[in-house]
Write a protein that holds these residues in place. Structure first.
Motif, PDB file in Angstrom:
ATOM      1  N   PRO A  90      59.665  15.429 -33.631  1.00 54.82           N
ATOM      2  CA  PRO A  90      60.405  16.676 -33.759  1.00 54.82           C
ATOM      3  C   PRO A  90      61.541  16.491 -34.770  1.00 54.82           C
ATOM      4  O   PRO A  90      62.138  15.410 -34.847  1.00 54.82           O
ATOM      5  CB  PRO A  90      60.951  16.925 -32.351  1.00 54.82           C
ATOM      6  CG  PRO A  90      60.911  15.608 -31.662  1.00 54.82           C
ATOM      7  CD  PRO A  90      60.054  14.663 -32.450  1.00 54.82           C
ATOM      8  N   ALA A  94      52.631  22.125 -28.307  1.00 58.09           N
ATOM      9  CA  ALA A  94      52.806  20.678 -28.156  1.00 58.09           C
ATOM     10  C   ALA A  94      53.420  20.450 -26.792  1.00 58.09           C
ATOM     11  O   ALA A  94      54.563  20.827 -26.543  1.00 58.09           O
ATOM     12  CB  ALA A  94      53.691  20.102 -29.248  1.00 58.09           C
ATOM     13  N   ASN A  97      54.958  18.131 -23.971  1.00 60.00           N
ATOM     14  CA  ASN A  97      55.761  16.907 -24.011  1.00 60.00           C
ATOM     15  C   ASN A  97      56.080  16.549 -25.462  1.00 60.00           C
ATOM     16  O   ASN A  97      55.754  15.462 -25.945  1.00 60.00           O
ATOM     17  CB  ASN A  97      55.048  15.754 -23.295  1.00 60.00           C
ATOM     18  CG  ASN A  97      55.967  14.555 -23.080  1.00 60.00           C
ATOM     19  OD1 ASN A  97      57.168  14.619 -23.351  1.00 60.00           O
ATOM     20  ND2 ASN A  97      55.409  13.466 -22.597  1.00 60.00           N
ATOM     21  N   THR A  98      56.709  17.489 -26.131  1.00 63.10           N
ATOM     22  CA  THR A  98      56.923  17.391 -27.573  1.00 63.10           C
ATOM     23  C   THR A  98      57.660  16.114 -27.964  1.00 63.10           C
ATOM     24  O   THR A  98      57.397  15.534 -29.018  1.00 63.10           O
ATOM     25  CB  THR A  98      57.740  18.606 -28.041  1.00 63.10           C
ATOM     26  OG1 THR A  98      57.135  19.784 -27.530  1.00 63.10           O
ATOM     27  CG2 THR A  98      57.805  18.679 -29.544  1.00 63.10           C
ATOM     28  N   PHE A  99      58.585  15.697 -27.147  1.00 64.27           N
ATOM     29  CA  PHE A  99      59.376  14.512 -27.475  1.00 64.27           C
ATOM     30  C   PHE A  99      58.713  13.225 -26.979  1.00 64.27           C
ATOM     31  O   PHE A  99      59.284  12.158 -27.090  1.00 64.27           O
ATOM     32  CB  PHE A  99      60.781  14.628 -26.887  1.00 64.27           C
ATOM     33  CG  PHE A  99      61.637  15.657 -27.592  1.00 64.27           C
ATOM     34  CD1 PHE A  99      62.482  15.292 -28.614  1.00 64.27           C
ATOM     35  CD2 PHE A  99      61.568  16.993 -27.245  1.00 64.27           C
ATOM     36  CE1 PHE A  99      63.260  16.229 -29.274  1.00 64.27           C
ATOM     37  CE2 PHE A  99      62.334  17.942 -27.898  1.00 64.27           C
ATOM     38  CZ  PHE A  99      63.180  17.552 -28.920  1.00 64.27           C
ATOM     39  N   THR A 145      54.920  11.507 -31.849  1.00 64.35           N
ATOM     40  CA  THR A 145      55.395  12.867 -32.010  1.00 64.35           C
ATOM     41  C   THR A 145      56.711  12.820 -32.750  1.00 64.35           C
ATOM     42  O   THR A 145      57.536  11.939 -32.509  1.00 64.35           O
ATOM     43  CB  THR A 145      55.527  13.588 -30.658  1.00 64.35           C
ATOM     44  OG1 THR A 145      56.011  14.901 -30.875  1.00 64.35           O
ATOM     45  CG2 THR A 145      56.461  12.850 -29.721  1.00 64.35           C
ATOM     46  N   VAL A 182      57.600  20.100 -35.905  1.00 64.57           N
ATOM     47  CA  VAL A 182      57.111  19.062 -35.006  1.00 64.57           C
ATOM     48  C   VAL A 182      55.746  18.614 -35.521  1.00 64.57           C
ATOM     49  O   VAL A 182      54.931  19.419 -35.967  1.00 64.57           O
ATOM     50  CB  VAL A 182      57.044  19.549 -33.545  1.00 64.57           C
ATOM     51  CG1 VAL A 182      56.108  20.732 -33.387  1.00 64.57           C
ATOM     52  CG2 VAL A 182      56.606  18.433 -32.619  1.00 64.57           C
ATOM     53  N   GLN A 220      63.467  12.626 -35.094  1.00 64.95           N
ATOM     54  CA  GLN A 220      63.219  11.492 -34.215  1.00 64.95           C
ATOM     55  C   GLN A 220      61.725  11.326 -34.033  1.00 64.95           C
ATOM     56  O   GLN A 220      60.953  12.263 -34.216  1.00 64.95           O
ATOM     57  CB  GLN A 220      63.943  11.639 -32.885  1.00 64.95           C
ATOM     58  CG  GLN A 220      63.400  12.634 -31.912  1.00 64.95           C
ATOM     59  CD  GLN A 220      64.225  12.594 -30.628  1.00 64.95           C
ATOM     60  OE1 GLN A 220      65.430  12.846 -30.635  1.00 64.95           O
ATOM     61  NE2 GLN A 220      63.571  12.285 -29.527  1.00 64.95           N
TER      62      GLN A 220
END
Lengths: 537, 938
Positions: free
Chosen positions: A215, B898, B900-902, A213, A194, A238
């Motif tokens: 991941p 992290a 709220n990684t997405f 971000t 990530v 993504q």
């Protein structure tokens, strides 16, 4: 016949290429490419337009010898258990500064970087191995860049910028790891990573807050078929990137580039401008590896589907601009010992990208087409440690890239074709029982031919933002680098080291138009680090 | 006081209590004592396999402890059956902690391999423990041990408490006031935003106010925090007043252990409505370490260490510095914290003396920017807290413990904002009476300073003994508590000419400057008796019963002997029944009282400036206004403690190998909670005639006495009242699944479904009440009954934990799913919804529903404005965060997180009516470096 083919390859292409990285200074690693290529966060599905560079690493004699394998080259984690013979941990703190006039419109004028990173791997048994890396860095752009997105020179033509160029603080954290297991003859592995990023203007009247971000992960398996080990992998990446422009004391405007044609300024008089980009990139790959004639070889191929949605509303199912790119990648790597003292490594990679852009708010259909391809080959001849006082590396790289862009709204085209050749020489010597030193020099040349609309054909956005970058890419340039490294053997398996490196990119010849950049751009880097475990010397 | 004057209720409570205690004693009659089991094992170094001697082996929540011998062996006898938690501690090693189920008899072996880094220990627990209990308690609890705290990457206690079922995840940092609302959905008592009625506390505020936070044995109180801009203030600054303490003051890095009693706390704990959070900070011979946390917005550094001081003592010190930019690139707000602790322990032959000093400072600063001149606010809370605890052994079975605490805080808040008001007559009178006013108007910079100095003195004396009665062992606690809280601050300060309130018309009432040090103190005392019996019977059956009584007193005057203002008898009963070693049924019932805050018990007066005469001429010299100032007391002498009745039942199933399932159902009713009651009354305003001969002469007009008329002005007084009821029901589920060994992965689930119903018995008025006040031609205006609001929320939090002990690696992926979230106002908005009307003399006249359609009430039939009765439903959505912790050389630790990684942005989805906007991503690193090993001390 095959031996002759291998020899021919060895002779013809002494090259190696680093994967396309972000144009950010933080991502510009001094490490050789095999230490980056395995990353699940690697930007598959994109060929960002990077400034010419040497791309062969520096002070590599203080690193393990170059490795090839389905993990190191293609990122398939199933190869991890076979390709990790030792344990190693590296910790590094890096400081860098970049400035100069030979830059593109969306590059920051000056940048300083502070970075801390750790990288380590360990085989826990013959059937289980782990590898991981973490990185935290902060860059300050002062004066800042006008780019709103993290990578303004990607293949995706939809790029957002604004009128603010105040100082910017960019913070990034990246963590990634891989695990490989062997169950009988079957090897399997998983990589996960990530990367998150935050970019904020400092004390700006027209403020920008950008974040993204990413991941990503890859699952892979491999199985022996006779003397060849074949494998397959599936990767997913993504990205969610959010841009906010906020009016505090002064108004501003945003610009949404859509290719080559002129676009209107989007005024942000009050409130905020919002832009979000959501990328989904699956990749399927096949690998094969084996040995032949005393050489180890790796072949791999990948198919990547990148789907970007870009929208301006903070709610479900908004109308979105779209960028769909399909990418084919094929690569090979060979490695062979030449006697007891020399190791030769050859790698090659071909990437082909075709993409189409479609705007949300019109019925024109596809408004932009891009066809890009890149072929790069590199080779390295290096000594392996045998207790002698000297070591050396000779490395070379040849890279060719071609980018054809077609703007269908006004029937505009651009085409650039560039060739990079680079050569690195490195020598290291033990100065005492505990101290060793290394020096690296590198030279390169970038030459290009191109075709794009004349300055007078279009308006100020083209002349101010798009054309200078096309000029930059068309300009002959010469990257050079020099590095000095010092290593102290502090304990049984403990090494302290420092590296000083200078990179410079000089423009050569004349500008094609008055709008292109000129001069040079210099990057100075200083690193100190700690290595645990026995490195190759 | 109605409770004092209501013998039937008091008698009923006493009868219930007596029934519980006699029931407890009766239950023990048919139980049969059995010997406990023997727990033994060996403590070794995980890396070398060598024995560790002198390690302290204990069972959590009990007094059982023993040291290992030279071969690393330990043996604990007569261990109570059921789930227990074995804990092993030794200098230089990470604590070893392992749940284990103990049979009724026989021998159990549990070896304890210890590692220098907890990440290298197999079976690490990084979630709240399901089966553990708070020490000396039987109520449902979430126990969060040090390793789980370290893995949580939290900036403060609030972040640690995210391991409690149903708690919403927040990014680590010092953003905003952080309070803990147990089992509460954030709903307001009213949503009539356009009504002149001042809104009362939300359900979440009530819940945080009623959650007892106990730091190292001494409660931390927020009862005398008066840092607000007043109920009608129009300037704002960050404040925790009205709710629980601001948890940002407690750094997570200095916490050793947290016990959250969600269910029924024992009689030892009072002054609460919801639950108890017991926090132990790190102390004693702590291995020195430095911890640094960095992310894009925050930086936090902690240094902590302790050392043995001779044979019988140990001391420790901790320093924590943290800073968060709360709105980077926008307003550059900064939240900073300085926290320091000193702890000392002396172990005598028959007593243990613990002394702690704790300092904190929280600063939240929003500086004035050139881009927004005049707009700024700041809140600075600083406090010093001294506490001591003496435990004296009285023979082998009895113990006397005295705990005392003294806390002095200094709270300074200010807010300023450019304001614009029309021309109006003004007086700065602070007493009742009439005087000439002057005209003011135009733009001004309103500023308010609120300066409070809360003080808190606390003492608890507790006698504990174990005794054999009727063949059974009883653990009995008898104790008393004394608390005195007051505020010594200069108070609520502003320039009367430039008030923090601009939309006032003289008849709505507003605040004037007020000193806090003239407010009487808040005094409470309590007596409690508690007994716990643990017995086995009928083969494998096991029964634990804990019953107690608590008498809570709220005093009046300055000292405890001055008198009693209110009292409450609080019976508590908890029982635990285990039909087998792996199954437990639990239940509990109890009553709790919570005193009101100082601001509710002694609110500031409300000022009215009635304009008797107003002549605003073009020539300023000819202007004149006469204003009468009236002061109405907002104090409610009938204000009592709120009462809460809680019932809960649950079941726990131990599936072995650390796999557990626990389900708890509860219902809670908080009655007589304090809200704001808009009490109606009226004021008489004299009207004066003037001599018009002065017009055009450059002199103000002469007023002709006496007044030619008087009129009544209906007014509202914002009076604190016991007018709120908060009902809560819900289920809490925790499931920890067995580890999938080939993948080294374990899944832990916590889920909570909670519903709140917040009812207000006060009445609400129409938005045009101001017109009604000022226009005599309007004879009456309608009022409506108070709103009832329901909130419901269902949250499932899944934690996927990957642990590779060989690499010292723990990866925790946390997925929080919002399965259901809905808020709805119960009420009618049609023209017949009004409940009655208020007259010009302030009298409330109810109108029966069957008469509301009569022609005589036509002027009252208007739709109720501002009340939304459509359910507000949020979409099902999810949020994912990740944490990675890795042991480093020299026993350090590197953690990455992290949040709220997405980067989910939430959604407006399907049939839902409200958006769910998630917090932004937050990412960073945390590095822990033990100093002791680095310096070669070991």
């Amino acid at each position: 016949m095959s031996r002759a083919l291998v020899a021919a390859v060895l002779l013809l292409v002494l090259v190696r290429l680093s994967w396309a990285q972000s144009s950010s200074m933080a991502s510009a690693s001094r490490l050789p490419s095999w230490l980056d290529d395995w990353s699940p966060l690697r930007g598959r599905g994109d060929l960002p337009r990077l400034p010419p560079d040497i791309g062969l690493g520096a002070s590599t004699l203080f690193l393990p010898s170059s490795r090839i394998g389905v993990f190191w080259n293609a990122g398939n984690p199933a190869g991890l258990v076979d390709e990790l013979p030792d344990s190693r941990s590296d910790f590094e703190v890096r400081f860098a500064r970049r400035s100069g006039t030979f830059r593109r419109p969306l590059d920051p004028e000056a940048a300083t970087l502070k970075q801390a990173s750790g990288f380590g791997w360990k085989p826990f048994s013959a059937n289980f191995a782990l590898l991981g890396r973490v990185m935290l860095d902060q860059e300050r752009f002062d004066p800042g860049t006008r780019a709103d997105v993290g990578e303004p020179y990607s293949s995706n033509p939809f790029t957002t910028l604004d009128t603010s160029s105040t100082a910017t603080r960019r913070t990034r954290v990246r963590i990634e790891g891989a695990q490989g297991v062997r169950i009988g003859n079957l090897s399997a592995g998983l990589t996960l990573g990530v990367e998150t990023f935050s970019n904020e203007t400092i004390e700006a009247g027209f403020a920008r807050r950008t974040r993204f971000t990413i991941p990503a992960g890859m699952f892979g398996v491999s199985y022996p078929l006779g003397s060849i080990r074949v494998g397959g992998s599936f990767a997913w990446r993504q990205r969610a990137e959010t841009i906010r422009l906020i009016v505090i004391a002064a108004g501003g405007a945003a610009v949404q580039l859509e290719g080559l044609h002129e676009v209107p300024l989007i005024a942000v008089p009050t409130g905020a401008y919002y832009r979000r980009i959501e990328e989904k990139t699956p990749t399927a790959g096949l690998t094969a590896s084996g040995s032949f004639g005393g050489a180890r070889w790796v072949l791999y191929g990948e198919r990547t589907w990148r789907r970007d949605k870009l929208f301006r509303q903070e709610q479900d199912d908004p109308a979105s601009d779209r960028w769909d790119a399909n990418v084919w990648t094929a690569g090979l790597a060979l490695q062979r010992s030449l006697g007891e003292r020399l190791l030769v490594t050859v790698q090659g990679r071909y990437v082909r990208l075709t993409g189409e852009g479609d705007r949300a708010l019109d019925t024109l259909g596809v408004v932009f087409r891009g066809k890009e391809q890149m072929v790069t080959m590199s080779g390295e001849l290096r000594t392996v440690p045998n207790g002698g006082p000297w070591g050396f590396v000779v490395a070379g790289r040849i890279g060719h890239e071609k980018r054809d862009h077609e703007d269908l709204t006004n029937t505009l085209i651009s085409s650039t074709s560039g060739l990079t050749m680079a050569l690195n020489l490195e020598a290291a010597r033990t100065l005492s029982s505990k101290v060793a030193a290394s020096g690296t020099v590198g030279f390169g040349n970038y030459a290009a031919s191109s075709r794009y609309p004349a300055p007078g054909v279009l308006g100020s956005i083209y002349r101010g933002v798009i054309l200078p970058e096309l000029d930059f890419r068309s300009r002959q340039a010469r990257p050079i680098q020099a590095a000095l490294a010092l290593r102290w053997h502090a304990g049984a398996e403990t090494f302290l080291w420092t590296v000083l490196q200078a990179d410079r990119l000089n423009a050569l010849g004349n500008r094609a138009t008055p709008f292109g950049p000129n001069g040079s751009r210099t990057t100075l880097t200083g690193s100190v680090g700690l290595t645990l475990a026995g490195p190759d010397r | 006081m109605d409770t004092l004057g209501n013998p039937s209720r008091r008698s009923r409570a006493v009868l219930i209590a007596l029934g519980i205690v006699s029931g407890l004693w009766g239950a023990t009659l048919w139980a049969q004592e059995r010997p406990g089991a023997i727990l033994s094992g060996r403590v070794t170094d995980e890396a070398s396999g060598l024995p560790i001697s002198g390690a302290l082996v204990s069972l959590e929540g009990t007094s059982a402890q023993v040291l290992t011998d030279e071969s690393g062996r330990y043996r604990l006898s007569k261990v109570s059956a059921g789930p227990q938690v074995l804990r092993v501690a030794s200098i230089g090693y990470a604590p070893f902690r392992r749940p284990i189920t103990i049979p009724i008899s026989g021998q159990v072996t549990l070896d304890a391999p210890m590692a220098k880094s907890a990440l290298k220990l197999p079976g690490i627990v990084v979630t709240a423990d399901v089966s553990s209990r708070a020490r000396g308690e039987l109520g449902t609890a979430s126990v969060i041990d040090r390793e789980a705290i370290r893995n949580q990457t939290a900036a403060s206690l609030a972040g640690v408490l995210e391991l409690v079922p149903g708690t919403v995840l927040q990014p680590p940092g010092l953003d905003g006031v952080q309070q803990f609302s147990l089992r509460a959905v954030p709903i307001r008592p009213t949503v009539s935003l356009s009504s002149p009625t001042v809104a009362g506390p939300t359900a979440a505020t009530l819940a945080s106010f009623g959650t007892r936070i106990v730091l190292d044995g001494v409660p931390a109180s927020n009862n005398v925090n008066l840092q607000t801009a007043g109920p009608r203030g129009e300037l704002f600054f960050p404040t925790a007043a009205g709710g629980g303490i601001d948890l940002r003051r407690i750094p997570a890095a200095t916490i050793e252990r947290v016990e959250v009693i969600r269910g029924i706390p024992s009689a030892r704990f009072g002054d609460l409505t919801q639950g108890v959070v017991l926090v132990d900070t790190r102390g004693g011979a702590v291995d020195p370490e430095v911890r640094l946390r960095l992310d894009a917005r925050s930086i936090e550094a902690t240094i902590i260490g302790g050392h043995r001081l001779g044979e019988s003592g140990a001391g420790s010190a901790a320093l924590n510095l943290a800073r968060t930019r709360t709105f980077p690139a926008f307003r550059d707000n900064l939240g900073t914290r300085i926290s320091a602790q000193l702890a000392h322990r002396h172990e005598g032959r028959r007593f243990i003396l613990d002394t702690r000093a704790d300092f904190y400072q929280l600063l939240e600063d929003e500086p004035e920017l050139p881009s927004s001149p005049g707009l700024a606010s700041r809140s600075r809370d600083a406090g010093l807290r001294l506490s001591t605890r003496v435990r004296a052994e009285l023979g082998s079975a009895s113990r006397l413990e005295w705990t005392a605490g003294l806390e002095a805080a200094r709270q300074r808040s200010f807010s300023q904002s450019p304001q614009l008001r029309g021309a109006m007559p003004f007086t700065n009178r602070l007493t009742e009476g009439k005087q000439d006013g002057r005209f003011i108007g135009g733009p001004y910079l309103a500023r308010i300073d609120v300066e409070g100095d809360p003080r808190h003195v606390y003492s608890r004396l507790e006698f504990t003994t174990s005794a054999q009665r009727l063949g059974l062992r009883h653990d009995i606690r008898l104790g008393s508590e004394l608390t005195r809280e007051w505020n010594d601050g200069p108070g609520y300060l502003f320039d009367i000419e430039f008030p923090p309130q601009v939309s006032f018309n003289g008849v709505q009432g507003f605040d004037r400057p007020r000193r806090f040090d003239s407010i009487p103190p808040l005094l409470t005392s309590a007596l409690y008796l508690d007994d716990r019996v643990s017995r086995s019977f009928g083969g494998n059956w096991l029964l634990n019963v804990q019953a107690g009584l608590r008498l809570e007193l709220l005093h009046e005057g300055s000292w405890w002997i001055s008198g009693i203002r209110d009292h409450l008898i609080e019976p508590r009963l908890q029982a635990e029944l285990g039909p087998s070693q792996r199954l437990r049924f639990r239940g509990g019932i109890g009553r709790f009282g919570k005193v009101s805050s100082l601001s509710d018990l002694f609110p500031g007066s409300q000022y009215y400036d009635l304009v008797n005469f107003n002549y605003f001429a073009n020539d300023p010299a000819e202007r004149r206004a006469i204003i009468t100032t009236r002061i109405l007391d907002r104090t409610n002498p009938d204000l009592t403690m709120s009462r809460t009745d809680k019932v809960e039942a649950g079941v726990e199933l131990d599936l072995g190998e650390g796999s557990q399932v626990a389900l708890t159902g509860y219902t809670e009713r908080v009655r007589r909670a304090v809200g704001i009651d808009a009490a109606t009354t009226f004021l008489i305003r004299d009207r004066f005639a003037v001599d018009s001969a002065t017009i055009g002469t450059g002199r103000p007009p002469e007023v002709i006495e006496p007044p030619f008329a008087s009129d009544t002005i209906p007014t509202l007084i914002d009076r604190p009242a016991n007018n709120l009821r908060l009902g809560s029901r819900g289920l809490e589920l925790t499931v920890i699944l067995p580890e999938i060994k080939p993948l080294r992965t374990r899944l832990a689930l916590t889920g909570a479904w909670s519903t709140n119903r917040l009812e207000s018995s006060s009445v609400e008025f129409a938005p045009h009440f101001g017109d009604f006040q000022l226009l005599e031609t309007i004879p009456r205006t309608p009022y409506w009954e108070g709103t009832t609001r329901k909130g419901e929320r269902m949250i499932l939090t899944s934690r996927l934990i990957y642990h590779e002990p060989g690499a010292g690696l723990v990866v925790t992926g946390t997925l929080q799913t919002y399965l259901r979230e809905i808020q709805v106002n119960i009420g009618s908005t049609d023209t017949l919804a009004f409940a009655g009307y208020v007259t010009r003399s302030g009298e409330l006249v109810p109108v029966p529903i069957e008469r509301r359609g009569d022609p005589e009430f036509a002027d009252l039939r208007r739709p109720r404005a501002g009340l939304l009765i459509d359910p507000q439903q949020g979409p099902v959505d999810w949020l994912f965060s990740i944490q990675v912790s890795k042991s480093l050389p020299l026993d350090g630790r590197l953690s990455f997180y992290a949040f709220n990684t997405f980067d989910r942005i939430g959604s407006y989805g399907g049939r839902t009516t409200t958006a769910r906007l998630f917090l932004p991503i937050r990412f960073g690193l945390e590095i822990t470096a033990p100093l002791g090993l680095a310096w070669g001390e070991r």
